[in-house]
Design an enzyme around this catalytic site. Sequence first.
Site, PDB file in Angstrom:
ATOM      1  N   CYS A   3       4.135   7.048   6.330  1.00  0.00           N
ATOM      2  CA  CYS A   3       3.175   6.006   6.739  1.00  0.00           C
ATOM      3  C   CYS A   3       3.200   5.824   8.256  1.00  0.00           C
ATOM      4  CB  CYS A   3       3.559   4.701   6.044  1.00  0.00           C
ATOM      5  SG  CYS A   3       2.727   3.251   6.687  1.00  0.00           S
TER       6      CYS A   3
HETATM    7  N1  MHO Z   1       2.299   0.858   1.463  1.00  0.00           N
HETATM    8  C1  MHO Z   1       1.323   0.750   2.503  1.00  0.00           C
HETATM    9  C2  MHO Z   1       1.034   2.063   3.121  1.00  0.00           C
HETATM   10  C3  MHO Z   1       0.041   1.989   4.188  1.00  0.00           C
HETATM   11  S1  MHO Z   1       0.090   3.335   5.119  1.00  0.00           S
HETATM   12  C4  MHO Z   1      -0.881   3.150   6.408  1.00  0.00           C
HETATM   13  C5  MHO Z   1       0.071   0.105   1.953  1.00  0.00           C
HETATM   14  O1  MHO Z   1      -0.662   0.724   1.181  1.00  0.00           O
HETATM   15  O2  MHO Z   1      -0.162  -1.041   2.279  1.00  0.00           O
HETATM   16  O3  MHO Z   1      -0.197   4.531   4.397  1.00  0.00           O
END
Ligand code: MHO
Length: 212
Positions: free
Chosen positions: A16
């Site tokens: 991420c």
């Molecule tokens: N767990 C996070 C990941 C975001 S990331 C920019 C969400 O989905 O809020 O991939």
Amino acid sequence: HYLDIPSEKATFSMGCFWAPDSLFGSTPGIITTRVGYAGGTEGLIPTYRNIGDYTEAIQLQYDPNTVSYLELLKMFWDHHDPTAKFKKQYSSFIYYHNDQQKAEAELTLNEKKAKGLDVLTKIEPAGQFFNAEDYHQKYRLQQHKNLCKDLGLKTGDDLINSHVAARLNGYVVGQGGIDQFDSEVSKLRLDEAAISYIRQLVIKYEGQGLHC
Ligand code: MHO
């Protein structure tokens, strides 16, 4: 002025992209950061909802006289698990911008492998980088709406091009720490209210690490 400083690019995928945006943003020698999508099939325009075979990536503009590519690589390796199998979106990639970066990336990858680690990281030439949606840029800083407003950070481009935004996106989650913040704060040209607001966040979150 930082625009006069010689700069180079580095592009990494390490899960991420919010976390490395904060990690690198407050690292000495980092000039600006942006998050986006890299490494996918030519012709496909990736978005967060339609990412195709691209990876979430961080692209850095850095001053090689202050921070070396090898130091950035060390941070890359130390801040994600390159042996963990994820879907392509979150996979580990080093996208090199020149032959020296390629050689240094390979050197560090081989060091990991020599330790017996089953490293899944791939090293590929940097191709086109697609900026992520505005709400992903300096994601942690954007959670402080009044601060962004006071700093005049209104658009995605403001957030991408601002050195101050890069630094503060790290500091608001404690990255860099209070000693470093205090030592560089005069260069960031913040008003007293902004300084004390950010200072208490650095103190609160210093040492707590990054999460997504
Ligand atoms: N767990 C996070 C990941 C975001 S990331 C920019 C969400 O989905 O809020 O991939």
